[in-house]
Every structure is written in structure tokens, then in C-alpha cells.
Scaffold this active site. Sequence first.
Site, PDB file in Angstrom:
ATOM      1  N   ILE A 112      68.355  55.268  11.780  1.00 33.91           N
ATOM      2  CA  ILE A 112      69.398  55.992  12.505  1.00 33.91           C
ATOM      3  C   ILE A 112      70.732  55.254  12.392  1.00 33.91           C
ATOM      4  O   ILE A 112      70.902  54.155  12.918  1.00 33.91           O
ATOM      5  CB  ILE A 112      69.013  56.196  13.982  1.00 33.91           C
TER       6      ILE A 112
ATOM      7  N   GLY B  39      81.772  44.603 -17.038  1.00 27.93           N
ATOM      8  CA  GLY B  39      80.974  43.461 -17.476  1.00 27.93           C
ATOM      9  C   GLY B  39      80.614  42.560 -16.306  1.00 27.93           C
ATOM     10  O   GLY B  39      80.312  43.030 -15.211  1.00 27.93           O
TER      11      GLY B  39
ATOM     12  N   GLU C  93      69.954  62.580   4.008  1.00 27.71           N
ATOM     13  CA  GLU C  93      70.308  64.001   4.195  1.00 27.71           C
ATOM     14  C   GLU C  93      69.405  64.910   3.359  1.00 27.71           C
ATOM     15  O   GLU C  93      69.804  65.994   2.922  1.00 27.71           O
ATOM     16  CB  GLU C  93      71.790  64.263   3.841  1.00 27.71           C
TER      17      GLU C  93
END
Length: 381
Positions: free
Chosen positions: A155, A337, A361
Site C-alpha cells: 500500500i 554506458g 494497477e
Amino acid sequence: MFTLTEDEKAINETARDFADEFLAPNAVEWDQAKHFPVDVLRKAAGLGMGGIYVGEDVGGSGLTRLDSVRIFEQLATGDPSIAAYISIHNMVTWMIDTYGTDEQRRQWVPGLCSMDQLGSYCLTEPGAGSDAAALSTRAVRDGDEYVLNGVKQFISGAGTSDVYVVMVRTGDPGPKGITAIVVPKDSAGLSFGANEKKMGWNAQPTRQVIFEDVRVPAANVLGGEGQGFRIAMNGLNGGRLNIAACSIGGAQSALDKAVSYLLERKAFGSRLLDQQALQFRLADMKTELEAARTMLWRAADGLQNDVPDKVELCAMAKRFATDTGFQVANDALQLLGGYGYLAEYGVEKIVRDLRVHQILEGANEIMRVVVARAMTSQGVE
């Protein structure tokens, strides 16, 4: 949809200016210190970002879903982690504004819009992630109260947030037995787990939310008993768009950093940017991001106008934009890099932050299930 009005341009610029001034300069430090900048969140709320698509009568900005995805993209150029939390907070605020009674709206929404109170969304459980309808946190009616027992997992904002919209089981197994209820932080019996140690999203706390005989007034139920799953899924449609926007914004920032690096860096007697192979790679990255942005705007317009295929549009946009965003950010790191691997350049943080967008989600595998089911229900083979 694709040509912004002067007002829309101003909204975009406001969000980008905020990201440039308050988020980008602090993003790496907040990530390393695991600092949740509540003071900065309230500055965002002062610009109307605490209730972007919430009614103006309760302190919201009254903007559209298209406005919101553009705002979240701009915020995420500064810090995807903070942009994503603001997205979740907006989802919570929208749920109460949309499904609450007038009394509930006036009780909770103004404080959420100002971010004097922060919101968290509590759906996932240790044993119920993608299978949200299998949740087991239970609320039993006792007179004018419900008594809550159970645990919510992963949460965002937990422990700091003041308002929790919690999906609980009040009836039989399955989606029809789920109810949404607003739980204040100061409720007796409500506690929180340790702040999780995560790959990314370190600038916002992630904890378990634990309910042990937590008593909440029955007046805190949103939309009536048994309506929780519908409320949760409708909230997630917008949440998926917002997190997709955060992926695009984070990836755009990483791409911009890569272009700046290739402009300055020389190898084998010329700028890296003069090498055609790298030009082609940059062109592909920009093209893929623009395709994701176009799909996202299409889905946001569909959700705003309540089109019949809004659910699959949101799922497709979420899947495509979060996959594309992560890939573009990861490619940007490669273009830098060894410097891309260093924290001070900010690209490795973006890569770590965007990775979780492919999971939350609704995991991207579930997004494919949503789209496939929509296709087969329409008789498409």
C-alpha cells in the site's frame, strides 16, 4: 485531442515548471534517503494537483482525464515515484467524490484536494494480488459500525496517509461480496508494517495495512454494501492511465538525458550523436514513446466520454505505455554506458522506478487478459 488549446498548454507548462523546480533537483536524494516529501506534495496541491478530475464544489480542479494524463507525464519527468503517488492519491479522492454521498464528499474530499490529508488505496492482499475478487479482509456489521479484520499488502503512502479507501468482504465469496469503506488513520486497531525495501519507488513509503478489530462507522461505506468491486475496478481504469502517463514522462526524461549525453560525448574522433546506428536507436525510442502517448490520449478521451470499450482501451494503453516506458528508459541507460549506471545521472533511478509500473494497477499479463476477454466476448477469434 492532439492540438492543445492555450489553457491546456498553460496546464502542461505549470506541471512541467513544478517538476523542474521542486522534483527533478531532489529526486536522487529523496530516492537514496527514502524521503517522502509531504511538504512538496502540498505545494502541488496548491496548484490544483490534489484533485485533478474532482468536482470544483469540494475543492477539486474539475479537469478532464486528458488533462490529468498530460499533468502526470510532466510531473514524472521530475520524479516518477512522486508523480505516481500523486496519481494514487487522485484515484482515492476521485472514488470518494464519485461514489460518496454529499455528506461524505464534504467530509473527506476538501482535505484530500488540499493534501492536508493524504489518501491511500487498499485493494491488494498477501494472498490476493491479480485475483482481486478473492480478497479476504472482512468487515462484519455490528450496529452502526463495521468491524474490520485482515491485512492489505503493497500500500503506497501507508503509515503516512490519513485516509484509506479499503476494499473489504461483507458478503459471499466473489466480486459481489466486496464493499468499499473509508477508514481514517486514527482508527483504533489500525496499524502498519515496516516500510518495504524496494527496487524503486523509494521516495514513497510502501507498507502493509493491518486491521485488528478496527471499528468504522457504517456511514463510511461508499456506494452501498456490495458495490466495492465495481468501485475498485472503475477507479483502476483511471489509475492505469495515470501510471501509463508516469511511464511516458519518466522515459521521456531518460531519453532527453541520453540525447544530451550523446551530444557532448566523443569517441573515435567524433560525437557519439554523429554515429548513424545511435541516431537510428534514438529515432526508434522517440517513435515508440510517441505511439504510447497517442494511445494513452485516445484511452483518456474514451474514459472521459464513457465509450463502450473504455476498459480495454485503458488496459491496452497501460500495457503498451508501461512496457514501452521501461524499455526506452533501459535503452537510455545503455546509451550512457557506465555513466548511466551511476546514481548522479538519474537514469538508473528512472529505470528502477518504471519497472514496477508493469506490475501495479493490474500486472501487464492481466491487461492482456482484459483485452482478450473483451475481444472474445464480441465474437472475435
